[in-house]
Design a protein around this motif. Structure first.
Motif, short mmCIF file in Angstrom:
data_model
loop_
_atom_site.label_atom_id
_atom_site.label_comp_id
_atom_site.label_asym_id
_atom_site.label_seq_id
_atom_site.Cartn_x
_atom_site.Cartn_y
_atom_site.Cartn_z
N MET A 149 38.87 -46.81 -30.11
CA MET A 149 39.65 -46.99 -29.37
C MET A 149 40.04 -47.55 -27.96
N THR A 150 39.59 -47.07 -26.84
CA THR A 150 39.71 -48.05 -25.64
C THR A 150 38.81 -49.21 -25.90
N GLY A 151 37.86 -49.02 -26.43
CA GLY A 151 36.54 -50.36 -25.49
C GLY A 151 35.67 -49.99 -24.68
N ILE A 152 35.80 -48.34 -24.16
CA ILE A 152 35.17 -48.26 -22.87
C ILE A 152 34.30 -47.16 -23.96
N PRO A 153 32.90 -47.06 -23.12
CA PRO A 153 31.83 -46.96 -24.29
C PRO A 153 31.77 -45.30 -23.82
N TYR A 154 32.47 -44.69 -22.51
CA TYR A 154 32.41 -43.54 -21.95
C TYR A 154 33.33 -43.24 -21.33
N SER A 155 34.63 -42.30 -21.56
CA SER A 155 35.67 -42.36 -20.73
C SER A 155 35.51 -40.95 -20.32
N PRO A 156 34.61 -40.20 -19.30
CA PRO A 156 34.91 -38.03 -19.43
C PRO A 156 36.73 -38.25 -18.87
N GLY A 157 37.34 -36.87 -18.91
CA GLY A 157 38.41 -36.71 -18.44
C GLY A 157 38.18 -35.42 -19.32
N TRP A 158 40.58 -34.39 -19.11
CA TRP A 158 40.62 -33.59 -20.00
C TRP A 158 40.61 -33.82 -20.51
N ILE A 159 40.30 -32.92 -22.07
CA ILE A 159 39.93 -33.61 -23.11
C ILE A 159 40.76 -31.97 -24.01
N ALA A 160 41.13 -31.11 -23.36
CA ALA A 160 41.94 -30.25 -23.83
C ALA A 160 43.18 -30.51 -24.92
N GLY A 161 44.35 -29.60 -25.77
CA GLY A 161 44.64 -30.31 -26.47
C GLY A 161 46.30 -30.06 -26.31
N SER A 162 46.44 -30.54 -24.49
CA SER A 162 47.32 -30.84 -23.80
C SER A 162 47.08 -31.11 -22.36
N PRO A 163 47.93 -31.91 -21.39
CA PRO A 163 47.59 -32.29 -20.58
C PRO A 163 47.33 -31.04 -19.31
N TRP A 164 47.48 -31.54 -18.21
CA TRP A 164 47.64 -31.02 -16.89
C TRP A 164 48.73 -30.53 -16.30
N PHE A 165 48.58 -29.34 -15.95
CA PHE A 165 49.99 -29.12 -15.38
C PHE A 165 49.78 -29.48 -13.26
N GLU A 166 51.05 -29.88 -13.00
CA GLU A 166 49.97 -30.36 -11.72
C GLU A 166 51.62 -30.03 -11.03
N GLU A 167 51.48 -29.49 -9.72
CA GLU A 167 52.06 -29.04 -8.82
C GLU A 167 51.67 -28.99 -7.48
N MET A 168 52.72 -29.76 -6.71
CA MET A 168 51.64 -30.61 -4.79
C MET A 168 52.68 -30.46 -3.82
N TRP A 169 51.70 -29.42 -2.86
CA TRP A 169 52.47 -29.87 -1.87
C TRP A 169 52.67 -30.76 -0.45
N ALA A 170 52.57 -31.70 0.32
CA ALA A 170 52.50 -32.41 1.14
C ALA A 170 53.26 -32.13 2.59
N PHE A 171 52.34 -31.97 3.73
CA PHE A 171 52.98 -32.33 4.56
C PHE A 171 52.05 -33.63 5.87
N GLN A 172 53.26 -33.95 6.55
CA GLN A 172 53.16 -35.17 7.19
C GLN A 172 52.29 -35.12 8.66
N GLY A 173 52.87 -33.50 9.03
CA GLY A 173 52.07 -33.79 10.72
C GLY A 173 50.90 -32.44 10.83
N ASP A 174 50.46 -32.23 12.18
CA ASP A 174 49.53 -32.04 11.95
C ASP A 174 49.88 -30.30 12.16
N VAL A 175 48.32 -29.58 11.24
CA VAL A 175 48.33 -28.40 10.72
C VAL A 175 47.37 -27.50 11.64
N TYR A 176 47.63 -26.78 12.46
CA TYR A 176 46.71 -25.76 13.24
C TYR A 176 46.57 -24.78 12.36
N SER A 177 45.91 -23.41 13.41
CA SER A 177 45.17 -22.20 12.63
C SER A 177 47.03 -21.74 12.48
#
Length: 323
Positions: free
Chosen positions: A133-161
């Protein structure tokens, strides 16, 4: 580099961190949606009269069993005159690649002897489909029945201990496989406004730990927490680990930064097979880490974090000489 090219979650572990049968089982299961690079153990190769340098790029192409014996196929960029000295085994494969193509089939014990580090990149993108279908010999990736559920958090400043965040993760549905990663600014890319000093700056060593929480734990209150798994600890841009949750409950992802380092910007993301709810906690750290009295409701799902330290010269966080 694998994470930069794929957007995946990357980590590393040693080939001797766990038993060889567990290592092979892990590679066999994860090869469908992971990319594995490996580092040549130049000292061990020299002992076995294999004239090869550690700088040659290598990757695991496939792992399989033949007549009950586990084999690992490694793709090597070294010259054929060097590769032919490896203890190559005859293993049937569809592609028919051989030493002249840079591919060598090794028994698992030989693989562990000739390579000391495995670089794992979990491909969090979905599989692109069959080659027809893709024409790509190998296209590894997540092959389960449903996609991943993604959660993301980002901070633009400096992080200290003192300001390193933790995250409460509610897992309502199980079983749930969760991959967690924390990233910082890549210091390989210099600020155009800063004069280049001729050497790469040292990345802050981030440590990512996953705990199971007692019923008293919340974003406002304290309570007991129990360690499930942790990431490898080294001077890397990213820290990644994985767990599999078997029962619904509340879990805590804790990020640690040593006092003498500063993390420039931070991104924390999770990929799960079922939805989760994530909430950052920065107001307190009044948790009590204790040893569990009963089996936990989650288990480690990554070989990263089982770092083997054999001598006083090997320290944590790990330093890497990859020149």
């Amino acid at each position: 580099v694998m994470a930069d090219l794929t957007g995946g979650c990357a980590s590393r572990f040693g080939t001797t961190d766990v038993a060889q049968d567990r290592l092979f089982q892990y590679l066999e299961v994860m090869q469908q949606w992971c990319v594995f690079g490996c580092n040549i153990n130049e000292a061990e190769c020299s002992k076995r009269n294999v004239p090869i340098d550690a700088h040659w790029a290598c990757a695991i192409f496939r792992v399989t069993r033949q007549d009950g014996t586990p084999y690992v196929c490694v793709c090597m960029a070294a010259p054929t005159a060097t590769v032919m000295h490896m203890p190559v085994c005859s293993v049937a494969s569809e592609e028919g690649y051989g030493v002249s193509d840079g591919f060598v089939w090794l028994r698992i014990d030989d693989f562990v002897a000739f390579f000391d580090t495995i670089y794992e990149c979990r491909l969090v993108n979905s599989d692109l489909g069959p080659p027809q279908m893709t024409g790509i010999p190998y296209s590894p990736g997540w092959i389960a029945g449903s996609p991943w559920f993604e959660e993301m958090w980002a901070f633009q400043g400096d992080v200290y201990s003192e300001t390193a965040p933790s995250f409460l993760i509610e897992v309502p549905q199980t079983p749930n496989e969760i991959t967690l990663e924390v990233s910082q600014t890549d210091l390989r890319y210099n600020d155009p406004d800063v004069e280049f000093e001729g050497s790469r700056a040292l990345q802050a060593p981030l440590l990512l730990r996953v705990y199971q929480c007692s019923k008293d734990v919340s974003d406002l209150g304290s309570g007991e927490i129990y360690l499930v798994h942790l990431s490898a600890w080294g001077h890397c841009r990213d820290a990644c680990t994985g767990v599999k949750v078997m029962k619904p409950g509340r879990y805590l992802a804790m990020i640690s930064v040593p006092a003498k380092y500063v993390c420039h910007r931070m991104i924390f993301r999770t990929y799960s097979t079922m939805p989760v709810a994530m909430k950052p906690v920065t107001q307190h750290r009044n948790w009590v880490v204790v040893n569990p009295a009963v089996p936990l409701d989650a288990l480690p799902y990554s070989l990263a974090g089982y770092q083997r330290v054999d001598s006083y010269a090997e320290r944590l966080p790990q330093m890497f000489n990859e020149a």
